[in-house]
Design an enzyme around this catalytic site. Structure first.
Site, PDB file in Angstrom:
ATOM      1  N   GLY A  14     101.958   9.687   7.418  1.00 45.52           N
ATOM      2  CA  GLY A  14     102.508   8.854   6.723  1.00 45.52           C
ATOM      3  C   GLY A  14     102.069   8.664   5.682  1.00 45.52           C
ATOM      4  O   GLY A  14     102.784   7.512   4.324  1.00 45.52           O
ATOM      5  N   ARG A  67     110.655  14.118  28.760  1.00 40.00           N
ATOM      6  CA  ARG A  67     110.501  13.888  27.374  1.00 40.00           C
ATOM      7  C   ARG A  67     111.803  12.515  27.448  1.00 40.00           C
ATOM      8  O   ARG A  67     111.150  11.565  26.765  1.00 40.00           O
ATOM      9  CB  ARG A  67     111.561  15.083  26.375  1.00 40.00           C
ATOM     10  CG  ARG A  67     111.927  14.284  25.377  1.00 40.00           C
ATOM     11  CD  ARG A  67     112.789  15.691  24.703  1.00 40.00           C
ATOM     12  NE  ARG A  67     112.217  17.236  24.399  1.00 40.00           N
ATOM     13  CZ  ARG A  67     110.900  16.989  23.873  1.00 40.00           C
ATOM     14  NH1 ARG A  67     110.589  16.223  23.055  1.00 40.00           N
ATOM     15  NH2 ARG A  67     110.310  18.159  23.536  1.00 40.00           N
ATOM     16  N   ARG A  93     107.875  14.828  17.153  1.00 39.85           N
ATOM     17  CA  ARG A  93     108.068  15.232  18.762  1.00 39.85           C
ATOM     18  C   ARG A  93     109.838  15.726  18.758  1.00 39.85           C
ATOM     19  O   ARG A  93     110.774  14.667  17.942  1.00 39.85           O
ATOM     20  CB  ARG A  93     108.104  13.693  19.727  1.00 39.85           C
ATOM     21  CG  ARG A  93     106.253  13.837  19.892  1.00 39.85           C
ATOM     22  CD  ARG A  93     106.021  14.815  20.813  1.00 39.85           C
ATOM     23  NE  ARG A  93     106.820  14.019  21.914  1.00 39.85           N
ATOM     24  CZ  ARG A  93     106.174  15.206  22.946  1.00 39.85           C
ATOM     25  NH1 ARG A  93     105.740  16.219  22.828  1.00 39.85           N
ATOM     26  NH2 ARG A  93     107.280  15.046  24.295  1.00 39.85           N
ATOM     27  N   LEU A  95     113.793  14.225  19.665  1.00 39.79           N
ATOM     28  CA  LEU A  95     113.754  13.378  20.402  1.00 39.79           C
ATOM     29  C   LEU A  95     114.977  13.831  21.885  1.00 39.79           C
ATOM     30  O   LEU A  95     116.505  14.419  21.412  1.00 39.79           O
ATOM     31  CB  LEU A  95     114.552  12.112  20.062  1.00 39.79           C
ATOM     32  CG  LEU A  95     112.991  11.493  19.301  1.00 39.79           C
ATOM     33  CD1 LEU A  95     113.939  11.196  18.297  1.00 39.79           C
ATOM     34  CD2 LEU A  95     112.375  10.565  20.009  1.00 39.79           C
ATOM     35  N   ASN A 109     115.290  10.897   9.203  1.00 36.13           N
ATOM     36  CA  ASN A 109     114.824  11.333   9.237  1.00 36.13           C
ATOM     37  C   ASN A 109     114.779  12.520   7.971  1.00 36.13           C
ATOM     38  O   ASN A 109     115.664  12.380   6.941  1.00 36.13           O
ATOM     39  CB  ASN A 109     115.137  13.192  10.362  1.00 36.13           C
ATOM     40  CG  ASN A 109     114.090  13.862  10.395  1.00 36.13           C
ATOM     41  OD1 ASN A 109     112.225  13.485  10.163  1.00 36.13           O
ATOM     42  ND2 ASN A 109     113.991  15.036  10.020  1.00 36.13           N
ATOM     43  N   HIS A 111     113.504  16.110   6.375  1.00 28.81           N
ATOM     44  CA  HIS A 111     112.912  17.657   6.045  1.00 28.81           C
ATOM     45  C   HIS A 111     112.394  17.913   5.129  1.00 28.81           C
ATOM     46  O   HIS A 111     112.521  17.933   4.068  1.00 28.81           O
ATOM     47  CB  HIS A 111     113.949  18.298   6.735  1.00 28.81           C
ATOM     48  CG  HIS A 111     113.655  19.573   7.949  1.00 28.81           C
ATOM     49  ND1 HIS A 111     112.609  19.769   7.688  1.00 28.81           N
ATOM     50  CD2 HIS A 111     114.228  20.399   7.185  1.00 28.81           C
ATOM     51  CE1 HIS A 111     112.953  20.753   8.303  1.00 28.81           C
ATOM     52  NE2 HIS A 111     113.798  21.317   7.114  1.00 28.81           N
ATOM     53  N   VAL A 146     118.702  20.040  16.400  1.00 33.71           N
ATOM     54  CA  VAL A 146     117.785  19.275  15.317  1.00 33.71           C
ATOM     55  C   VAL A 146     118.076  19.355  13.551  1.00 33.71           C
ATOM     56  O   VAL A 146     118.333  20.700  13.592  1.00 33.71           O
ATOM     57  CB  VAL A 146     116.762  20.381  15.730  1.00 33.71           C
ATOM     58  CG1 VAL A 146     115.788  20.703  14.749  1.00 33.71           C
ATOM     59  CG2 VAL A 146     115.972  20.102  17.194  1.00 33.71           C
ATOM     60  N   ASP A 147     118.251  18.658  12.921  1.00 33.79           N
ATOM     61  CA  ASP A 147     117.801  19.098  11.213  1.00 33.79           C
ATOM     62  C   ASP A 147     119.849  19.309  10.918  1.00 33.79           C
ATOM     63  O   ASP A 147     120.058  19.909   9.813  1.00 33.79           O
ATOM     64  CB  ASP A 147     116.908  20.631  11.539  1.00 33.79           C
ATOM     65  CG  ASP A 147     116.013  19.739  11.162  1.00 33.79           C
ATOM     66  OD1 ASP A 147     115.105  19.355  11.060  1.00 33.79           O
ATOM     67  OD2 ASP A 147     115.038  20.939  11.113  1.00 33.79           O
TER      68      ASP A 147
HETATM   69  C1  GRF Z   1     106.866  15.869   5.740  1.00 36.60           C
HETATM   70  O1  GRF Z   1     107.100  16.842   5.179  1.00 36.60           O
HETATM   71  C2  GRF Z   1     108.271  15.180   6.387  1.00 36.60           C
HETATM   72  O2  GRF Z   1     108.853  15.670   4.965  1.00 36.60           O
HETATM   73  C3  GRF Z   1     107.831  16.241   7.484  1.00 36.60           C
HETATM   74  O3  GRF Z   1     106.339  16.021   7.642  1.00 36.60           O
HETATM   75  C4  GRF Z   1     105.452  15.288   6.116  1.00 36.60           C
HETATM   76  C5  GRF Z   1     105.238  14.119   7.220  1.00 36.60           C
HETATM   77  O4  GRF Z   1     104.358  13.946   5.747  1.00 36.60           O
HETATM   78  N1  GRF Z   1     109.034  16.018   8.076  1.00 36.60           N
HETATM   79  P1  GRF Z   1     104.123  11.919   6.143  1.00 36.60           P
HETATM   80  O5  GRF Z   1     103.440  11.947   7.377  1.00 36.60           O
HETATM   81  O6  GRF Z   1     105.515  11.786   5.451  1.00 36.60           O
HETATM   82  O7  GRF Z   1     102.927  12.402   4.816  1.00 36.60           O
END
Ligand code: GRF
Length: 192
Positions: A14, A67, A93, A95, A109, A111, A146-147
């Site tokens: 988090g 799911r 997960r 979605l 999101n 990434h 995805v992404d």
């Molecule tokens: C981050 O590096 C994010 O890019 C990826 O998962 C990681 C989560 O880190 N999707 P955190 O739990 O927010 O510290």
């Protein structure tokens, strides 16, 4: 100012959730977090939510037979919170397209790469293996693929000689904690 209500979905540490919590604490920031939901009981992000008096929920995906059923429970919890925007912050997960379509344009999101480079779960490892000299992070809209959704904010870092997955991850995280609040602010302003 009327702040947009946001649900943050997590699975772990988090760090990005914390960055969003910090940003939302400013009166002029256009968002407030109304719920944090984790699919992992031991996610440290649940503690961060509790420490900041944000309602937090654990929904165990293992107790659902598909799911779609898990996503329906998730959708119900998010909707009940009054959230208008969903932020995925280390939510591990996939979605269903049904869920994503319901939130289209209002679900984002983060990434750990400069998309469209290095999609998938091993973005940093893959960047190192490819000999990349630059990588970073991307906040993007979520679509069923995805992404792949529209990019909102990207921040880059250099990959230096001697870097390991850990050192690269650490520098990416610093940039993520700037990028995610920036991107959420932009989305809020766009939705006004
Ligand atoms: C981050 O590096 C994010 O890019 C990826 O998962 C990681 C989560 O880190 N999707 P955190 O739990 O927010 O510290």
């Amino acid at each position: 100012m009327k702040k947009k209500k946001v649900a943050v979905l997590i699975s772990g540490f988090g760090g990005n959730l914390q960055a969003l919590i910090n940003a939302c604490s400013a009166s002029e920031y256009p968002a407030q977090i109304v719920t944090v939901i984790s699919n992992k009981a031991d996610a440290y992000g649940l503690q961060r939510a509790a420490d900041n008096n944000i309602p937090a929920h654990f929904i165990d995906h293992k107790t659902f037979s598909s799911r779609e059923e898990f996503d329906a429970a998730l959708h119900e919890k998010v909707t009940a919170s009054g959230a208008e925007i969903v932020c995925l912050a280390g939510f591990m997960r996939l979605l269903s397209s049904g869920f994503v379509d319901k939130w289209r344009g209002r679900i984002i999101n983060i990434h750990p790469s400069l998309l469209p480079e290095f999609k998938g779960a091993n973005a940093v490892k893959d960047a190192l293996a490819a000999g990349a000299t630059r990588t970073g992070c991307t906040v993007h809209h979520v679509i069923p693929e995805v992404d792949a959704g529209e990019i909102i904010v990207q921040r880059a870092i250099d990959i230096l000689p001697g870097d390991t997955e850990e050192t690269v991850h650490a520098r990416i995280h610093e940039q993520e904690h700037i990028a995610y609040p920036q991107a959420l602010k932009l989305l809020c302003e766009r939705l006004l």
